[in-house]
Design a protein around this motif. Structure first.
Motif, mmCIF file in Angstrom:
data_model
loop_
_atom_site.group_PDB
_atom_site.id
_atom_site.type_symbol
_atom_site.label_atom_id
_atom_site.label_comp_id
_atom_site.label_asym_id
_atom_site.label_seq_id
_atom_site.Cartn_x
_atom_site.Cartn_y
_atom_site.Cartn_z
ATOM 1 N N SER A 72 0.935 -1.210 0.044
ATOM 2 C CA SER A 72 -0.021 -0.043 -0.043
ATOM 3 C C SER A 72 0.746 1.248 -0.078
ATOM 4 N N ALA A 73 1.910 1.219 0.665
ATOM 5 C CA ALA A 73 2.714 2.418 0.920
ATOM 6 C C ALA A 73 3.559 2.692 -0.553
ATOM 7 N N ILE A 74 3.987 1.658 -1.205
ATOM 8 C CA ILE A 74 4.556 1.570 -2.411
ATOM 9 C C ILE A 74 3.693 2.499 -3.278
ATOM 10 N N LYS A 75 2.508 1.725 -3.432
ATOM 11 C CA LYS A 75 1.040 2.211 -4.477
ATOM 12 C C LYS A 75 0.957 3.577 -4.197
ATOM 13 N N ASN A 76 0.759 3.877 -3.144
ATOM 14 C CA ASN A 76 0.670 5.543 -2.643
ATOM 15 C C ASN A 76 1.845 6.445 -3.128
ATOM 16 N N MET A 77 3.365 5.697 -3.032
ATOM 17 C CA MET A 77 4.198 6.447 -3.582
ATOM 18 C C MET A 77 4.291 6.769 -5.053
ATOM 19 N N MET A 78 3.934 5.622 -5.558
ATOM 20 C CA MET A 78 3.939 5.670 -7.212
ATOM 21 C C MET A 78 2.743 6.491 -7.735
ATOM 22 N N ASP A 79 1.567 6.624 -6.757
ATOM 23 C CA ASP A 79 0.356 7.591 -7.141
ATOM 24 C C ASP A 79 1.055 9.384 -6.786
ATOM 25 N N SER A 80 1.952 9.396 -5.861
ATOM 26 C CA SER A 80 2.367 10.671 -5.616
ATOM 27 C C SER A 80 3.669 11.233 -6.414
ATOM 28 N N SER A 81 3.970 10.259 -7.522
ATOM 29 C CA SER A 81 5.138 10.838 -8.361
ATOM 30 C C SER A 81 4.495 11.952 -9.026
ATOM 31 N N VAL A 82 3.328 12.260 -9.213
ATOM 32 C CA VAL A 82 2.966 13.632 -9.946
ATOM 33 C C VAL A 82 3.282 14.725 -9.166
ATOM 34 N N TYR A 83 3.141 14.608 -7.951
ATOM 35 C CA TYR A 83 3.449 15.532 -6.719
ATOM 36 C C TYR A 83 4.909 15.869 -6.770
ATOM 37 N N PHE A 84 5.828 14.825 -6.757
ATOM 38 C CA PHE A 84 7.047 14.974 -6.704
ATOM 39 C C PHE A 84 7.564 15.614 -7.838
ATOM 40 N N GLU A 85 7.109 15.306 -9.129
ATOM 41 C CA GLU A 85 7.609 16.165 -10.430
ATOM 42 C C GLU A 85 7.088 17.538 -10.092
ATOM 43 N N SER A 86 5.995 17.840 -9.822
ATOM 44 C CA SER A 86 5.789 19.053 -9.442
ATOM 45 C C SER A 86 6.616 19.942 -8.514
ATOM 46 N N ILE A 87 6.880 19.201 -7.385
ATOM 47 C CA ILE A 87 7.974 20.009 -6.455
ATOM 48 C C ILE A 87 9.393 20.209 -6.998
#
Length: 121
Positions: A72-87
């Motif tokens: 679940s944590a890995i899936k959430n991290m993969m889903d948050s890649s958009v936010y990391f790219e924006s940052i």
């Protein structure tokens, strides 16, 4: 004839006696006694196996929970890649703006420190 008759009676008695002994030896209460003996001997070992299996089940459930949580944590991290790219883009932009400010400050400081030409009188 008496002897033959006696032999028949003896045979009949012995056959009945043998049949009675066979029935007594195989009576259900004897079978239940044997079953009780077997259960009494094997029950402690079976109880220990049951306790071991329950312990292994608890450990397995803990491991399964841990794996599911990690997935679940890995899936959430993969889903948050958009936010990391924006940052990442925002940080690069902030660094570029800071560099521009530094170079602008460096030019204005250099202009202030430049010697003024002497005034002619």
């Amino acid at each position: 004839m008496e002897e033959t008759e006696m032999q028949l009676k003896v045979k009949k008695v012995t056959d009945k006696f043998t049949e009675s002994m066979y029935i007594l030896a195989n009576e259900p209460s004897v079978a239940l006694y044997r079953l009780q003996e077997h259960v009494r001997r094997s029950l402690p070992e079976l109880a220990q196996h049951k306790a071991d299996m329950q312990s292994w089940e608890e450990q397995s459930q803990g491991a399964i929970y841990t794996v599911e949580y990690a997935c679940s944590a890995i899936k959430n991290m993969m889903d948050s890649s958009v936010y990391f790219e924006s940052i990442d883009r925002l940080l690069k932009h902030a660094i570029a703006v800071k560099d521009q400010l530094n170079s602008a400050q460096g030019r204005s400081a250099a202009a202030l420190q430049a010697p003024n030409p002497p005034a002619s009188s």
